[in-house]
Scaffold this motif. Structure first.
Motif, mmCIF file in Angstrom:
data_model
loop_
_atom_site.group_PDB
_atom_site.id
_atom_site.type_symbol
_atom_site.label_atom_id
_atom_site.label_comp_id
_atom_site.label_asym_id
_atom_site.label_seq_id
_atom_site.Cartn_x
_atom_site.Cartn_y
_atom_site.Cartn_z
ATOM 1 N N ASN A 1 -0.249 1.306 5.948
ATOM 2 C CA ASN A 1 -0.662 2.042 4.755
ATOM 3 C C ASN A 1 0.350 3.054 4.258
ATOM 4 O O ASN A 1 0.369 3.379 3.084
ATOM 5 N N GLY A 2 1.173 3.593 5.144
ATOM 6 C CA GLY A 2 2.125 4.619 4.754
ATOM 7 C C GLY A 2 3.469 4.398 5.410
ATOM 8 O O GLY A 2 3.563 3.783 6.477
ATOM 9 N N GLN B 1 11.771 1.398 1.515
ATOM 10 C CA GLN B 1 10.848 0.588 2.300
ATOM 11 C C GLN B 1 9.482 0.530 1.641
ATOM 12 O O GLN B 1 9.049 1.478 0.998
ATOM 13 N N GLN B 2 8.823 -0.614 1.843
ATOM 14 C CA GLN B 2 7.479 -0.825 1.339
ATOM 15 C C GLN B 2 6.629 -1.349 2.504
ATOM 16 O O GLN B 2 7.132 -2.069 3.361
ATOM 17 N N VAL B 3 5.341 -0.961 2.529
ATOM 18 C CA VAL B 3 4.435 -1.440 3.570
ATOM 19 C C VAL B 3 3.153 -1.967 2.958
ATOM 20 O O VAL B 3 2.790 -1.623 1.839
ATOM 21 N N PHE C 1 0.792 -1.221 0.000
ATOM 22 C CA PHE C 1 0.000 0.000 0.000
ATOM 23 C C PHE C 1 0.825 1.273 0.000
ATOM 24 O O PHE C 1 0.312 2.338 -0.312
ATOM 25 N N GLY C 2 2.105 1.201 0.391
ATOM 26 C CA GLY C 2 2.902 2.415 0.459
ATOM 27 C C GLY C 2 4.371 2.137 0.216
ATOM 28 O O GLY C 2 4.848 1.032 0.462
ATOM 29 N N VAL C 3 5.064 3.152 -0.276
ATOM 30 C CA VAL C 3 6.497 3.023 -0.541
ATOM 31 C C VAL C 3 7.171 4.372 -0.339
ATOM 32 O O VAL C 3 6.606 5.411 -0.666
ATOM 33 N N GLN D 1 6.186 3.782 10.106
ATOM 34 C CA GLN D 1 5.105 3.153 9.358
ATOM 35 C C GLN D 1 3.795 3.463 10.077
ATOM 36 O O GLN D 1 3.754 3.528 11.301
ATOM 37 N N VAL D 2 2.721 3.675 9.306
ATOM 38 C CA VAL D 2 1.408 3.940 9.891
ATOM 39 C C VAL D 2 0.359 3.040 9.273
ATOM 40 O O VAL D 2 0.506 2.557 8.157
#
Length: 157
Positions: free
Chosen positions: A83-84, A47-49, A41-43, A90-91
């Motif tokens: 998500n972010g 880093q990716q989440v 969902f996020g990058v 990270q959130v």
């Protein structure tokens, strides 16, 4: 696992001429072998989440490879999602005690911070940058745009 795809792509110019073009892109599979599926969902930076499906969805962090996967699901959480990501933070959210709670993490599940404002009926964080987090919180019967600076007490409606 990385995949490189190359091949001809036909491009139509304004006058109807068809000319071949070559496109190249790379796919990196981040899904760890222990999961049923995964979603990103996020990058930001390297880093990716997202989330990984184990017995339930778990907030997840990667650094470019499936082997780098970190399970961010906090202790006591029935499910979670990230998500972010930005600046090592990270959130997302964690489902704890029957409530969806906005979450802030710093690379490990043990770093979990509950961002839910006092009296909220649920909250989620969607983005992070410069030490601030944004999302939404259910307060007073309404879903409210929200901002935090690392703690639940810092909540701004």
């Amino acid at each position: 696992m990385k995949y490189k795809l190359r091949g001809p792509i036909l491009t139509t110019l304004a006058f109807g001429l068809i000319v071949p073009a070559v496109a190249q892109w790379t796919v990196t599979r981040l899904q760890p072998p222990v999961s049923q599926y995964s979603r990103g969902f996020g990058v930001s930076d390297d880093q990716q989440v997202g989330r990984v499906a184990l017995a339930s969805d778990h907030a997840s962090l990667w650094s470019g490879t499936a082997k780098s996967w970190v399970d961010l699901n906090p202790v006591g959480s029935a499910q979670s999602e990230a998500n972010g990501v930005s600046g090592g933070q990270q959130v997302g959210y964690a489902f704890i005690g029957g409530q969806i709670r906005a979450s802030l993490l710093s690379g490990t599940a043990a770093s979990w911070v509950d961002l839910s404002p006092a009296g909220s009926t649920g909250s989620r964080a969607w983005g992070v940058s410069g030490g601030q987090q944004v999302g939404s919180a259910g307060v007073g019967g309404q879903l409210r745009a929200s901002m935090w600076s690392g703690t639940a007490a810092s909540w701004v409606d």
